[in-house]
Enzyme design. Structure first.
Site, PDB file in Angstrom:
ATOM      1  N   SER A 178       0.835  -1.189   0.000  1.00 31.33           N
ATOM      2  CA  SER A 178       0.000   0.000   0.000  1.00 31.33           C
ATOM      3  C   SER A 178       0.882   1.255   0.000  1.00 31.33           C
ATOM      4  CB  SER A 178      -0.956  -0.042   1.197  1.00 31.33           C
ATOM      5  OG  SER A 178      -1.989   0.894   1.049  1.00 31.33           O
ATOM      6  N   ASP A 415      -8.819  -5.081  -5.938  1.00 34.28           N
ATOM      7  CA  ASP A 415      -8.319  -3.983  -5.121  1.00 34.28           C
ATOM      8  C   ASP A 415      -8.490  -2.648  -5.847  1.00 34.28           C
ATOM      9  OD1 ASP A 415      -7.040  -2.367  -3.312  1.00 34.28           O
ATOM     10  OD2 ASP A 415      -5.019  -3.022  -3.836  1.00 34.28           O
ATOM     11  N   HIS A 443      -6.507  -6.078  -1.624  1.00 35.48           N
ATOM     12  CA  HIS A 443      -5.381  -5.230  -1.252  1.00 35.48           C
ATOM     13  C   HIS A 443      -4.258  -6.059  -0.639  1.00 35.48           C
ATOM     14  CE1 HIS A 443      -3.881  -1.208  -0.800  1.00 35.48           C
ATOM     15  NE2 HIS A 443      -3.762  -1.282   0.511  1.00 35.48           N
TER      16      HIS A 443
END
Length: 474
Positions: A178, A415, A443
């Site tokens: 991320s 995602d 994710h």
């Protein structure tokens, strides 16, 4: 001799969120990996500023069998770091296979690595990506010196027996997911002399302020029917909020969120539905909402409230609705377990990623817009000019057109953050980019613990990661 090496490594120090079951949680802290600290500069860009703070890190040396072996540095993002990547996670598995030293470094201003005793806007001005990258580079230089010092202390005969290369540094590979995935990619971009390569998952390297594509992706992932029902639930919430004070209080009470102002409540509802999709649990939100369809407005809201009490709060947002309260985020007190204020400062000052409602087919309230985010940034930090400049950030790092080698971009097909990452590469041999197009692949999905029954697309993605990683450290 290995025991001596491990002892040296232990005493060397001076002392967007990842999906569940990837990062080490506080309750899982083990004495096996005690926290260590590195004396870090507060401001890397003004040499006259001598202030420092203690930056926390952890070392997993269970697999490290040669002082010349690779070093995997796991870069932590916008959350406290309670240990190295948990045992069985993909990073841990790779470290074990390649006999790597595994180090995890906490991000400045999070957890125990907070430079000040208050999180005022003036104190937070040193919280940005450039300072964070310099932190990591300084730490790598420090730790590499420790490793080199140990190797230099060995006799020629010992070095020969271990097949060590005189004067050679260890090969460092950066890992992150991320926001931290973006940091790992940018670390390789800006400090290629220190980092051999990077494996980045859901790396949001393309800074976007008006991120309407996020909501569009959620709608596509869940399909037409579930998206329509999500939209209806969001509209029903807005009706209750706007109707009268009694209905306003009633709907907030349904979700144990009486402390929230209307805008923050809408944002929480949007987060609750999208996060289930983001992390690969779309059936947890779509199934109960579908079953409640056609049974009236109250049944639909009851189903949404039950999903939040049974799954969202315990699993994805463990501190409950209060995390979304502006008054909660205004609190400047330092707390190891809290990270919302710091992350909002990064969003308001540099990164944006504001998940706002698109003009058409939004599954969130249309009132979750840029105006809401501007008002919240001003409310939290009191600075009129605090607003991200995505053009400047993307010009510095490259955005979606980043030019870089030996970085593997991994993404999941469900995602929504993949739309701020790199999903296709013009140079796949040097900068591979792959998307696991499979149900539930959300994710940072590749970072989770591998299982034999994982989708074939995810298995192949991990195999490709290992293939490139093996070539980079060979």
């Amino acid at each position: 001799m290995l025991v001596v090496l491990l002892l040296v490594l232990v005493v060397a120090g001076a002392a967007h969120r990842l999906p569940p079951h990837v990062a080490t949680m506080k309750k899982d802290i083990s004495v096996e990996f005690p926290e260590q600290y590195f004396e870090q500069r507060l401001d890397h860009f003004h040499p006259d500023d001598k202030r420092t703070f203690r930056q926390r890190y952890y070392v997993n040396d269970l697999y490290f069998t040669s002082p010349d072996g690779p070093v995997f540095i796991y870069i932590s993002g916008e959350a406290p770091l309670y240990g190295p990547p948990r045992k069985g996670s993909h990073i841990d598995t790779l470290a074990q296979k390649h006999r790597a030293l595994l180090i995890a470094l906490e991000h400045r201003y999070y957890g125990q690595s907070v430079p000040f005793d208050k999180l005022s806007a003036d104190h937070l001005k040193y919280l940005n990506t450039r300072q964070a990258l310099m932190d990591t580079a300084a730490f790598i230089a420090f730790y590499q010196a420790k490793l080199s010092q140990y190797k230099d202390s060995l006799s020629d005969q010992q070095q020969q027996s271990l097949h060590l290369s005189p004067g050679a540094s260890n090969k460092w590979i950066a890992f992150g997911g991320s926001y931290a995935g973006a940091l790992a990619a940018w670390l390789r971009l800006k400090f290629s002399d220190l980092v051999t390569g990077a494996i980045v998952s859901s790396a949001v390297v393309n800074v976007i302020t008006d991120f309407t594509a996020f909501d569009n992706s959620i709608a596509r992932s869940v399909g037409i029917q579930c998206a329509r029902i999500m939209r209806q639930a969001s509209d029903d919430v807005d009706l209750f909020l706007a109707n009268n004070a009694e209905d306003n209080a009633f709907v907030k009470n349904m979700f144990n969120a009486t402390m929230l102002e209307d805008g923050d409540f809408r944002y929480m509802i949007a987060d609750a539905t999208s996060m289930a999709v983001q992390y690969g649990y779309k059936e947890r939100i779509c199934d109960p909402l579908s079953q409640a369809t056609g049974r009236g407005r109250m049944k639909l809201l009851e189903a949404l409230a039950k999903y939040m009490s049974d799954f969202f709060y315990p699993t994805l947002e463990q501190n409950g609705a209060s995390e979304y309260s502006a008054s909660f985020l205004q609190n400047e007190d330092v707390d190891e377990d809290k990270s919302g204020r710091q992350w909002w400062y990064q969003k308001c000052s540099e990164l944006g990623f504001f998940q706002v409602a698109p003009e058409q087919f939004s599954v969130r309230s249309p009132l979750v817009n840029l105006e809401y985010h501007r008002d919240l940034c001003l409310q939290l930090f009191g600075l009129d000019n605090l607003w991200p400049d995505p053009g400047a950030v993307n010009a510095y790092y490259g955005g979606s057109q980043i030019k870089i080698s030996r970085v593997f971009f991994a993404n999941g097909g469900d995602d929504p953050w993949r739309l701020a990452s790199v999903t296709e590469s013009s140079s796949p041999a040097t900068m591979p980019a792959e998307v696991a197009m499979c149900a539930g692949c959300g994710h940072c999905v590749d970072m989770k613990e591998p299982h034999p029954n994982d989708p074939v697309q995810l298995i192949e993605l991990r195999e490709d990661i290992d293939r490139f990683l093996s070539a980079w450290i060979s």
